[in-house]
Design a protein around this motif. Structure first.
Motif, PDB file in Angstrom:
ATOM      1  N   GLU A  46      -1.846  -5.104   8.094  1.00  0.00           N
ATOM      2  CA  GLU A  46      -1.706  -4.345   6.847  1.00  0.00           C
ATOM      3  C   GLU A  46      -0.239  -4.246   6.443  1.00  0.00           C
ATOM      4  N   ARG A  47       0.609  -3.973   7.419  1.00  0.00           N
ATOM      5  CA  ARG A  47       2.047  -3.862   7.148  1.00  0.00           C
ATOM      6  C   ARG A  47       2.598  -5.190   6.629  1.00  0.00           C
ATOM      7  N   SER A  48       2.207  -6.291   7.273  1.00  0.00           N
ATOM      8  CA  SER A  48       2.708  -7.601   6.828  1.00  0.00           C
ATOM      9  C   SER A  48       2.162  -7.942   5.448  1.00  0.00           C
ATOM     10  N   SER A  49       0.969  -7.479   5.145  1.00  0.00           N
ATOM     11  CA  SER A  49       0.391  -7.717   3.821  1.00  0.00           C
ATOM     12  C   SER A  49       1.220  -7.002   2.750  1.00  0.00           C
ATOM     13  N   ARG A  50       1.605  -5.772   3.029  1.00  0.00           N
ATOM     14  CA  ARG A  50       2.441  -5.032   2.081  1.00  0.00           C
ATOM     15  C   ARG A  50       3.791  -5.726   1.896  1.00  0.00           C
ATOM     16  N   ARG A  51       4.382  -6.196   3.016  1.00  0.00           N
ATOM     17  CA  ARG A  51       5.667  -6.910   2.926  1.00  0.00           C
ATOM     18  C   ARG A  51       5.507  -8.178   2.105  1.00  0.00           C
ATOM     19  N   THR A  69      -7.763  -3.693   4.624  1.00  0.00           N
ATOM     20  CA  THR A  69      -8.080  -3.848   3.209  1.00  0.00           C
ATOM     21  C   THR A  69      -8.812  -5.159   2.966  1.00  0.00           C
ATOM     22  N   ASP A 123       6.334 -10.027  -5.328  1.00  0.00           N
ATOM     23  CA  ASP A 123       6.776  -9.317  -6.535  1.00  0.00           C
ATOM     24  C   ASP A 123       8.228  -9.630  -6.866  1.00  0.00           C
ATOM     25  N   ARG A 173       3.246  -8.814  -0.269  1.00  0.00           N
ATOM     26  CA  ARG A 173       3.078  -8.491  -1.686  1.00  0.00           C
ATOM     27  C   ARG A 173       4.418  -8.110  -2.312  1.00  0.00           C
ATOM     28  N   ALA A 174       5.244  -7.382  -1.569  1.00  0.00           N
ATOM     29  CA  ALA A 174       6.574  -7.014  -2.065  1.00  0.00           C
ATOM     30  C   ALA A 174       7.440  -8.260  -2.230  1.00  0.00           C
TER      31      ALA A 174
END
Length: 168
Positions: free
Chosen positions: A78-83, A32, A89, A85-86
């Motif tokens: 990508e996986r670490s980016s999602r983690r 991304t 949040d 962002r979570a």
């Protein structure tokens, strides 16, 4: 690389020169954030060096192995980016990073212009005081990646603030 550079290091440098552009293109298609592509390629070459004795060559070339390793690295990024962002949040907003406060120095606006990945390590390291090891664990990335992103971010901030100072 100088005349005393070992032959295997020269070979790795030649492989990097030959394949880096193709691997970078491959990584950018999978990620991304374009800036992560360099990290994915760097990880692949680090792994190539680390596992050089066991890497499977296809017609004498490590390119298929490198492409596969870049893809794995990209998925991990990508996986670490999602983690991350979570995590953001769920995290309380730090008062000293408030965007409502006046930013006479321009530091906060320069920080906001950094890519998200670099911004993350600066916030966790400089503003929140976490150690590189802790940042790596929180973001799910290698400590070396934290170190390189932090160095890149600091250089960008330094350059941008120097430009702002010259304009003032």
């Amino acid at each position: 690389m100088g005349p005393g550079t070992p032959r295997h290091e020269l070979a790795l440098a030649a492989l990097f020169d030959r394949h880096e552009t193709r691997l970078f293109r491959h990584a950018t298609r999978l990620l991304t954030h374009r800036e992560d592509a360099k990290d994915a390629v760097t990880v692949a070459f680090f792994e190539l060096w680390r596992k050089r004795a066991s890497v499977r060559l296809v017609d004498g070339s490590p390119l298929p192995w490198l492409l596969t390793t870049v893809a794995h690295s990209a998925r991990n990024l990508e996986r670490s980016s999602r983690r991350y962002r979570a995590l953001l949040d769920r995290a309380p907003v730090a008062e000293h990073v408030s965007t409502d406060a006046p930013d006479d120095s321009g530091v906060l606006s320069a920080l906001k212009r950094l890519p998200e990945r670099e911004q993350a390590v600066v916030v966790l390291s400089v503003l929140e005081g976490y150690a590189e090891r802790e940042i790596a664990q929180a973001l799910g990335i290698p400590a070396g990646t934290v170190k390189s992103r932090l160095a890149r971010a600091k250089a960008k901030l330094r350059d941008e603030l120097a430009l702002e100072g010259a304009r003032a």
